[in-house]
Design a protein around this motif. Sequence first.
Motif, PDB file in Angstrom:
ATOM      1  N   GLY A   1      31.503  41.707  40.623  1.00 58.92           N
ATOM      2  CA  GLY A   1      31.389  41.559  39.177  1.00 58.92           C
ATOM      3  C   GLY A   1      32.130  40.325  38.712  1.00 58.92           C
ATOM      4  N   MET A   2      31.743  39.809  37.552  1.00 57.55           N
ATOM      5  CA  MET A   2      32.382  38.631  36.988  1.00 57.55           C
ATOM      6  C   MET A   2      32.480  38.788  35.478  1.00 57.55           C
ATOM      7  N   VAL A   3      33.563  38.267  34.895  1.00 56.86           N
ATOM      8  CA  VAL A   3      33.707  38.274  33.450  1.00 56.86           C
ATOM      9  C   VAL A   3      34.445  37.008  33.048  1.00 56.86           C
ATOM     10  N   MET A   4      34.019  36.407  31.931  1.00 53.29           N
ATOM     11  CA  MET A   4      34.634  35.180  31.457  1.00 53.29           C
ATOM     12  C   MET A   4      35.315  35.447  30.124  1.00 53.29           C
ATOM     13  N   SER A   5      36.513  34.904  29.950  1.00 56.01           N
ATOM     14  CA  SER A   5      37.224  35.075  28.693  1.00 56.01           C
ATOM     15  C   SER A   5      36.436  34.389  27.574  1.00 56.01           C
ATOM     16  N   PRO A   6      36.591  34.851  26.309  1.00 58.36           N
ATOM     17  CA  PRO A   6      35.760  34.343  25.221  1.00 58.36           C
ATOM     18  C   PRO A   6      35.797  32.832  25.038  1.00 58.36           C
ATOM     19  N   PHE A   7      36.924  32.189  25.309  1.00 60.04           N
ATOM     20  CA  PHE A   7      37.013  30.748  25.116  1.00 60.04           C
ATOM     21  C   PHE A   7      36.984  29.989  26.443  1.00 60.04           C
ATOM     22  N   ARG A   8      36.571  30.689  27.508  1.00 64.47           N
ATOM     23  CA  ARG A   8      36.308  30.090  28.809  1.00 64.47           C
ATOM     24  C   ARG A   8      37.547  29.528  29.504  1.00 64.47           C
ATOM     25  N   GLU A   9      38.743  29.969  29.098  1.00 68.35           N
ATOM     26  CA  GLU A   9      39.920  29.488  29.808  1.00 68.35           C
ATOM     27  C   GLU A   9      40.007  30.093  31.206  1.00 68.35           C
ATOM     28  N   GLN A  10      39.444  31.286  31.370  1.00 70.34           N
ATOM     29  CA  GLN A  10      39.567  31.970  32.651  1.00 70.34           C
ATOM     30  C   GLN A  10      38.238  32.600  33.067  1.00 70.34           C
ATOM     31  N   LEU A  11      38.012  32.564  34.366  1.00 66.35           N
ATOM     32  CA  LEU A  11      36.923  33.309  34.979  1.00 66.35           C
ATOM     33  C   LEU A  11      37.559  34.328  35.901  1.00 66.35           C
ATOM     34  N   CYS A  12      37.267  35.592  35.680  1.00 66.30           N
ATOM     35  CA  CYS A  12      37.817  36.668  36.497  1.00 66.30           C
ATOM     36  C   CYS A  12      36.718  37.202  37.408  1.00 66.30           C
ATOM     37  N   VAL A  13      36.986  37.219  38.713  1.00 66.95           N
ATOM     38  CA  VAL A  13      36.014  37.657  39.705  1.00 66.95           C
ATOM     39  C   VAL A  13      36.525  38.923  40.377  1.00 66.95           C
ATOM     40  N   ALA A  14      35.690  39.958  40.436  1.00 68.46           N
ATOM     41  CA  ALA A  14      36.012  41.197  41.139  1.00 68.46           C
ATOM     42  C   ALA A  14      35.192  41.259  42.423  1.00 68.46           C
ATOM     43  N   THR A  15      35.848  41.539  43.533  1.00 66.35           N
ATOM     44  CA  THR A  15      35.179  41.500  44.831  1.00 66.35           C
ATOM     45  C   THR A  15      34.863  42.891  45.346  1.00 66.35           C
ATOM     46  N   ARG A  16      34.028  42.920  46.360  1.00 66.08           N
ATOM     47  CA  ARG A  16      33.656  44.190  46.975  1.00 66.08           C
ATOM     48  C   ARG A  16      34.801  44.806  47.771  1.00 66.08           C
ATOM     49  N   ALA A  17      35.827  44.013  48.053  1.00 67.24           N
ATOM     50  CA  ALA A  17      36.988  44.516  48.774  1.00 67.24           C
ATOM     51  C   ALA A  17      38.047  45.095  47.834  1.00 67.24           C
ATOM     52  N   GLY A  18      37.793  45.047  46.517  1.00 70.26           N
ATOM     53  CA  GLY A  18      38.721  45.604  45.550  1.00 70.26           C
ATOM     54  C   GLY A  18      39.730  44.625  45.002  1.00 70.26           C
ATOM     55  N   ASP A  19      39.537  43.322  45.239  1.00 74.04           N
ATOM     56  CA  ASP A  19      40.468  42.303  44.758  1.00 74.04           C
ATOM     57  C   ASP A  19      40.013  41.733  43.420  1.00 74.04           C
ATOM     58  N   ILE A  20      40.984  41.320  42.600  1.00 76.01           N
ATOM     59  CA  ILE A  20      40.723  40.622  41.345  1.00 76.01           C
ATOM     60  C   ILE A  20      41.356  39.244  41.434  1.00 76.01           C
ATOM     61  N   ILE A  21      40.544  38.214  41.192  1.00 75.61           N
ATOM     62  CA  ILE A  21      41.013  36.834  41.298  1.00 75.61           C
ATOM     63  C   ILE A  21      40.670  36.119  40.002  1.00 75.61           C
ATOM     64  N   ALA A  22      41.637  35.392  39.454  1.00 79.71           N
ATOM     65  CA  ALA A  22      41.435  34.667  38.201  1.00 79.71           C
ATOM     66  C   ALA A  22      41.400  33.180  38.478  1.00 79.71           C
ATOM     67  N   TYR A  23      40.410  32.510  37.914  1.00 79.24           N
ATOM     68  CA  TYR A  23      40.296  31.055  38.008  1.00 79.24           C
ATOM     69  C   TYR A  23      40.523  30.482  36.616  1.00 79.24           C
ATOM     70  N   ALA A  24      41.456  29.540  36.535  1.00 79.79           N
ATOM     71  CA  ALA A  24      41.837  28.984  35.240  1.00 79.79           C
ATOM     72  C   ALA A  24      41.565  27.491  35.205  1.00 79.79           C
ATOM     73  N   ALA A  25      41.343  26.986  33.975  1.00 75.82           N
ATOM     74  CA  ALA A  25      41.110  25.554  33.732  1.00 75.82           C
ATOM     75  C   ALA A  25      39.819  25.108  34.402  1.00 75.82           C
ATOM     76  N   GLY A  26      39.311  23.951  33.983  1.00 70.99           N
ATOM     77  CA  GLY A  26      38.097  23.413  34.596  1.00 70.99           C
ATOM     78  C   GLY A  26      36.819  23.997  34.052  1.00 70.99           C
ATOM     79  N   LEU A  27      36.859  25.224  33.530  1.00 72.76           N
ATOM     80  CA  LEU A  27      35.633  25.847  33.053  1.00 72.76           C
ATOM     81  C   LEU A  27      35.131  25.205  31.765  1.00 72.76           C
ATOM     82  N   THR A  28      35.984  24.488  31.060  1.00 71.21           N
ATOM     83  CA  THR A  28      35.548  23.838  29.829  1.00 71.21           C
ATOM     84  C   THR A  28      35.087  22.406  30.076  1.00 71.21           C
TER      85      THR A  28
END
Length: 359
Positions: free
Chosen positions: A134-161
């Motif tokens: 699964g994936m979800v993006m914060s309303p102002f695109r500062e962060q992309l949060c990725v949920a994996t099949r292994a149960g991990d949550i990883i946040a990617y910041a900056a660059g999305l704008t």
Amino acid sequence: FEADAETYAAILSNDGQFVIVCGQSPEVRIYSQATGAQTGRLAGHDRAVEAIALSPDGRTLACVASDRRLSVWDWRNEQQVYLSPLRDKRLSSVAFSTDGRLIVDGSIGGEVHVTSVGDWQETADLQLTDGIQGMVMSPFREQLCVATRAGDIIAYAAGLTQSQTLPESDPPLPASEGTHAHDGRIYDVEYMGDGIVISVGQDGRVCRTRLNDAASDSDTRVIPELRSRTATLSPDGRLIVSCIDNALYAYDVRTSELQQLHQFPDDVHWTAIAITPDGQLVAAADAEGQIAIAPLENDSAAEIHHLPGTPHVDRLRFSRHGNRLTIVSLPHDRVVVTEFPSLQEVCRRSVVDNNNAVL
């Protein structure tokens, strides 16, 4: 109506007039909601279309397929406006940012691609060690949060704008070290603001994860009282509402207080839950086709309704203004749209092997 091939997903257009269906066929089919007649088709892939997503304004459709490509369509005119280069692995998920300017696609091999709508430049190209759930993006695109099949949550910041393509020599998009939130795959992840996401996992736990700066670890706290596979966030992000056994609970994520809202009969097993966009009412459905409507923050008695011919409700989704409720029954391949709160039926359709529907 019945689709002409095995169906993976079905979504309603923003105006509720059309049902857009993807599945085993390499074509996306468009049906009239009123008559069930096929009104169009989008032929742009060579293999099964795995997932589809509508832009927030409802004008643009994004599709990902087993042929490892993302396609983007002016779906009402059946015109393809973009076809991506080949990805390395089969694509399994796709989503728009809340402003409609970015499209994110993910693969079973852990690839994540972020594409800018219009100029079709890749603003980010990421590689995870596990498949994307699964994936979800914060309303102002500062962060992309990725949920994996292994149960991990990883946040990617900056660059999305950024609107330009990242040079290959640049370092990857900054990410948190990630956190192991669940034992097993994550069913759903929601962004609630202030750098916090809520996730529901295969292990039955509800987790609250604070996404810190890109260079630091994320911090996950398991909410021990909420061991449930049915939970949702209030529109203001303050409450997690969950059905546990035969009771409805609200957990305040800021004060950590757990409050029982309503108690139901012992023989009721709740399978789906949704909150109205104004945050005033909560609807819960059970395995027998009953739907309870209750105030979210007072102890007034819940109203119990029964929908004939709609056993085992798996998904509840409100329309944007909260005046209609979409009900999905997976084992029985049914999608039902009702008025709310009267639950007067507007339409009922049979969609073979559907997984979800959005009004």
